[in-house]
Design an enzyme around this catalytic site. Structure first.
Site, mmCIF file in Angstrom:
data_model
loop_
_atom_site.group_PDB
_atom_site.id
_atom_site.type_symbol
_atom_site.label_atom_id
_atom_site.label_comp_id
_atom_site.label_asym_id
_atom_site.label_seq_id
_atom_site.Cartn_x
_atom_site.Cartn_y
_atom_site.Cartn_z
ATOM 1 N N ASP A 199 -40.698 -7.380 40.306
ATOM 2 C CA ASP A 199 -42.104 -7.095 40.606
ATOM 3 C C ASP A 199 -42.883 -8.348 41.011
ATOM 4 O O ASP A 199 -43.898 -8.260 41.691
ATOM 5 C CB ASP A 199 -42.794 -6.469 39.385
ATOM 6 C CG ASP A 199 -42.457 -4.994 39.220
ATOM 7 O OD1 ASP A 199 -41.593 -4.492 39.962
ATOM 8 O OD2 ASP A 199 -43.050 -4.337 38.338
ATOM 9 N N ARG A 242 -37.714 3.215 29.197
ATOM 10 C CA ARG A 242 -37.708 1.780 29.517
ATOM 11 C C ARG A 242 -37.277 0.952 28.304
ATOM 12 O O ARG A 242 -36.529 -0.019 28.428
ATOM 13 C CB ARG A 242 -39.091 1.334 29.996
ATOM 14 C CG ARG A 242 -39.138 -0.127 30.407
ATOM 15 C CD ARG A 242 -40.526 -0.520 30.895
ATOM 16 N NE ARG A 242 -40.518 -1.907 31.331
ATOM 17 C CZ ARG A 242 -40.670 -2.950 30.532
ATOM 18 N NH1 ARG A 242 -40.843 -2.768 29.240
ATOM 19 N NH2 ARG A 242 -40.638 -4.175 31.018
ATOM 20 N N GLU A 244 -39.843 -15.867 27.504
ATOM 21 C CA GLU A 244 -40.625 -14.622 27.479
ATOM 22 C C GLU A 244 -41.865 -14.837 26.617
ATOM 23 O O GLU A 244 -41.764 -15.240 25.461
ATOM 24 C CB GLU A 244 -39.769 -13.476 26.930
ATOM 25 C CG GLU A 244 -40.528 -12.212 26.584
ATOM 26 C CD GLU A 244 -41.355 -11.620 27.728
ATOM 27 O OE1 GLU A 244 -40.796 -11.377 28.812
ATOM 28 O OE2 GLU A 244 -42.588 -11.412 27.535
ATOM 29 N N TYR A 249 -39.314 14.513 33.342
ATOM 30 C CA TYR A 249 -37.862 14.525 33.141
ATOM 31 C C TYR A 249 -37.523 14.152 31.697
ATOM 32 O O TYR A 249 -38.308 13.490 31.016
ATOM 33 C CB TYR A 249 -37.134 13.607 34.130
ATOM 34 C CG TYR A 249 -37.628 12.186 34.213
ATOM 35 C CD1 TYR A 249 -37.264 11.216 33.291
ATOM 36 C CD2 TYR A 249 -38.456 11.803 35.261
ATOM 37 C CE1 TYR A 249 -37.700 9.911 33.404
ATOM 38 C CE2 TYR A 249 -38.912 10.495 35.386
ATOM 39 C CZ TYR A 249 -38.531 9.553 34.444
ATOM 40 O OH TYR A 249 -38.986 8.257 34.562
HETATM 41 C C1 LIG Z 1 -44.764 -3.637 29.050
HETATM 42 C C2 LIG Z 1 -44.313 -2.953 30.315
HETATM 43 C C3 LIG Z 1 -44.288 -1.557 30.407
HETATM 44 C C4 LIG Z 1 -43.882 -0.918 31.588
HETATM 45 N N1 LIG Z 1 -43.858 0.455 31.625
HETATM 46 C C5 LIG Z 1 -43.414 1.081 32.735
HETATM 47 C C6 LIG Z 1 -43.324 2.520 32.790
HETATM 48 O O1 LIG Z 1 -43.672 3.217 31.844
HETATM 49 N N2 LIG Z 1 -42.865 3.105 33.938
HETATM 50 C C7 LIG Z 1 -42.484 2.337 35.031
HETATM 51 O O2 LIG Z 1 -42.065 2.889 36.043
HETATM 52 N N3 LIG Z 1 -42.549 0.972 35.003
HETATM 53 C C8 LIG Z 1 -43.006 0.341 33.884
HETATM 54 N N4 LIG Z 1 -43.051 -1.021 33.854
HETATM 55 C C9 LIG Z 1 -42.666 -1.758 35.069
HETATM 56 C C10 LIG Z 1 -41.179 -1.850 35.271
HETATM 57 O O3 LIG Z 1 -40.563 -2.352 34.102
HETATM 58 C C11 LIG Z 1 -40.953 -2.805 36.443
HETATM 59 O O4 LIG Z 1 -41.580 -2.285 37.604
HETATM 60 C C12 LIG Z 1 -39.502 -3.002 36.805
HETATM 61 O O5 LIG Z 1 -38.638 -2.816 35.731
HETATM 62 C C13 LIG Z 1 -39.294 -4.429 37.362
HETATM 63 O O6 LIG Z 1 -39.465 -5.311 36.290
HETATM 64 P P1 LIG Z 1 -39.579 -6.878 36.303
HETATM 65 O O7 LIG Z 1 -38.522 -7.381 35.385
HETATM 66 O O8 LIG Z 1 -39.639 -7.428 37.663
HETATM 67 O O9 LIG Z 1 -41.028 -7.135 35.646
HETATM 68 P P2 LIG Z 1 -41.644 -6.660 34.256
HETATM 69 O O10 LIG Z 1 -40.947 -5.485 33.703
HETATM 70 O O11 LIG Z 1 -43.106 -6.558 34.481
HETATM 71 O O12 LIG Z 1 -41.344 -7.902 33.274
HETATM 72 C C14 LIG Z 1 -42.013 -9.148 33.368
HETATM 73 C C15 LIG Z 1 -41.877 -9.911 32.057
HETATM 74 O O13 LIG Z 1 -42.381 -11.233 32.244
HETATM 75 C C16 LIG Z 1 -43.115 -11.630 31.096
HETATM 76 N N5 LIG Z 1 -44.039 -12.718 31.476
HETATM 77 C C17 LIG Z 1 -45.113 -12.638 32.300
HETATM 78 N N6 LIG Z 1 -45.699 -13.852 32.448
HETATM 79 C C18 LIG Z 1 -44.982 -14.728 31.694
HETATM 80 C C19 LIG Z 1 -45.075 -16.140 31.438
HETATM 81 N N7 LIG Z 1 -46.026 -16.915 31.997
HETATM 82 N N8 LIG Z 1 -44.175 -16.719 30.606
HETATM 83 C C20 LIG Z 1 -43.190 -15.974 30.031
HETATM 84 N N9 LIG Z 1 -43.053 -14.634 30.237
HETATM 85 C C21 LIG Z 1 -43.918 -14.014 31.075
HETATM 86 C C22 LIG Z 1 -43.789 -10.322 30.671
HETATM 87 O O14 LIG Z 1 -44.198 -10.361 29.323
HETATM 88 C C23 LIG Z 1 -42.694 -9.286 30.924
HETATM 89 O O15 LIG Z 1 -41.852 -9.128 29.806
HETATM 90 C C24 LIG Z 1 -43.480 -1.700 32.710
HETATM 91 C C25 LIG Z 1 -43.487 -3.107 32.623
HETATM 92 C C26 LIG Z 1 -43.879 -3.749 31.447
HETATM 93 C C27 LIG Z 1 -43.909 -5.274 31.350
#
Ligand SMILES: Cc1cc2nc3c(=O)[nH]c(=O)nc-3n(C[C@H](O)[C@H](O)[C@H](O)COP(=O)(O)OP(=O)(O)OC[C@H]3O[C@@H](n4cnc5c(N)ncnc54)[C@H](O)[C@@H]3O)c2cc1C
Length: 399
Positions: A299, A108, A34, A220
């Site tokens: 995502d 979150r 991370e 909510y």
């Molecule tokens: C900081 C943040 C705040 C959010 N706030 C909201 C919200 O308020 N409401 C909502 O609906 N959704 C929000 N989301 C999006 C939501 O969390 C996601 O749509 C959903 O949970 C799917 O998440 P994911 O794990 O696929 O990706 P994400 O939640 O985007 O997590 C991706 C992670 O990968 C890490 N990362 C990226 N590139 C690298 C790399 N090269 N090396 C190491 N690590 C890396 C990032 O730092 C992050 O922690 C937010 C996401 C983040 C990152």
């Protein structure tokens, strides 16, 4: 444990952390990279429907989550044109029992903290904060993963790499550089307020969806009901990546004045002290899901508009499916590719259907004039039970 049982995950968001727990429970050793130095309390509310909460409960998170989550009794669908509620879709205990898992709304940060605690407690998961994934190379024994912490570059060997690094994924850029997130022309604004600031009728455990001309508002309770989470969605041209740009509250207030919104919506918006905004991007449905022993999750592969409230839910489902397919076959590099092919086959069409639903709902919420009238009449005619039944293909999903 040997490199042949080690799986690397890039990203400790909701998807990456869930995948690490699901894989470790199947006997893999997991290394999570991370880039953030600490798991920040960024973001606001997320909705977790039974398809997702069921997986989290199976991973042993019920106690941690039920303390912080709110189980809303209903979703109230409100229309500005009609001046109030069109329909109340029941979600409470009865609906949860039918689906076999609760509908939760949660901050979150609370979800991320619960997952991170479980990850910390797991002996087979190594969460490395402040660690940037940079590159990988495939070879006969699996993969070499290159990552950097500060100025120190390291290489490790593993069986597979999972890119759970969000909509701006570096792993995806290596696999499919042509697949880039598309800006939707919409901006989401989020704010929270203390529930005790509001009259009681606005703090009921309910998801409120207000639909109006070219905009909508969702409200909510989160944090065990102490806070109300608001998300307003409006058209705009500002489209920088990121989740937490400060937003100008006057700009938001003006937008909701001009469109002739009801006093309740204006009161809720006016009660928030500080707003953060993020531009809404989504991935096209045709992005590839894997190449060789590298797969994408959450995502990174299907960033979607939030209007089906399934962004986190689909990432959680991906995690469960991925752990399942990888554990079905011997942990050998020759078998990993076949497992990832099956992962894509199990996920692609369901996720694409949810992506389309989310985009369609956004258009419906923002209708104007006679189309808004037709929408309101259709929703009323459907009634609560038929409306709930239309969600069953999402909520009733099981591995
Ligand atoms: C900081 C943040 C705040 C959010 N706030 C909201 C919200 O308020 N409401 C909502 O609906 N959704 C929000 N989301 C999006 C939501 O969390 C996601 O749509 C959903 O949970 C799917 O998440 P994911 O794990 O696929 O990706 P994400 O939640 O985007 O997590 C991706 C992670 O990968 C890490 N990362 C990226 N590139 C690298 C790399 N090269 N090396 C190491 N690590 C890396 C990032 O730092 C992050 O922690 C937010 C996401 C983040 C990152």
């Amino acid at each position: 444990m040997a490199a042949r049982r080690t799986i690397f995950i890039t990203g400790a968001g909701i998807g990456g952390l869930t995948a690490s727990l699901a894989l470790a429970n199947k006997g893999f050793r997991v290394v999570v990279l991370e880039k953030a130095e600490r798991l920040e309390e960024v973001g606001a509310g997320l909705q977790l429907s039974p398809n997702a909460s069921r997986i989290l409960i199976e991973l042993g998170l019920n106690d941690r989550l039920s303390r912080r989550a709110v189980m809303p009794e209903a979703i109230s669908i409100m229309s500005v044109r009609a001046g109030g509620e069109l329909l109340r879709v029941p979600l409470g205990k009865e609906a949860s029992e039918r689906a076999g898992a609760p509908y939760w709304v949660i901050h979150r940060a609370d979800l991320q903290a619960a997952l991170a605690d479980a990850v910390d407690a797991h002996p087979d998961i190594d969460l490395r904060l402040g660690c940037h994934f940079e590159d990988f190379a495939s070879h006969a024994r699996g993969l070499t993963v290159v990552h950097r912490r500060g100025n120190e570059r390291r290489q490790d060997v593993g069986l597979a790499l999972i890119g759970a690094d969000g909509v701006w994924s570096t792993v995806r850029n290596h696999l499919y550089p042509e697949a880039q997130p598309q800006f939707s022309g919409l901006i989401a604004w989020r704010g929270t307020l203390e529930a005790r600031q509001l009259p009681r009728e606005y703090t009921a455990p309910r998801v409120q969806l207000w639909m109006g001309p070219n905009a909508h508002l969702v409200a909510y309770p989160i944090s065990a009901g102490r806070q109300i989470n608001l998300v307003a969605v409006l058209p705009g041209t500002w489209n920088r990546p990121g989740w937490s740009e400060p937003g100008d509250e006057q700009e938001l207030r003006n937008a909701f004045e001009a469109a002739g919104w009801t006093g309740t919506v204006r009161m809720l918006i006016g009660a928030v002290d500080s707003w953060r905004k993020w531009a809404l991007f989504s991935m096209r449905e045709d992005c590839g899901w894997y190449q060789g022993a590298v797969a994408l999750l959450g995502d990174a592969v299907h960033g979607m508009l939030p209007f089906a409230a399934q962004g986190a839910g689909m990432a959680i489902e991906d995690a469960a499916v991925l752990a399942h397919v990888l554990s079905e076959r011997p942990a050998e590099s020759s078998q990993v590719v076949a497992a990832l092919k099956r992962y894509e086959r199990l996920r692609r069409s369901r996720v694409a259907r949810v992506q389309r639903l989310a985009a369609r709902q956004g258009r419906i919420y923002h209708l104007t004039g006679p189309m808004a009238l037709a929408r309101d009449l259709t929703i009323k005619a459907l009634g609560p039970q038929r409306m709930l039944a239309r969600q069953r293909w999402i909520y009733d999903w099981r591995l």
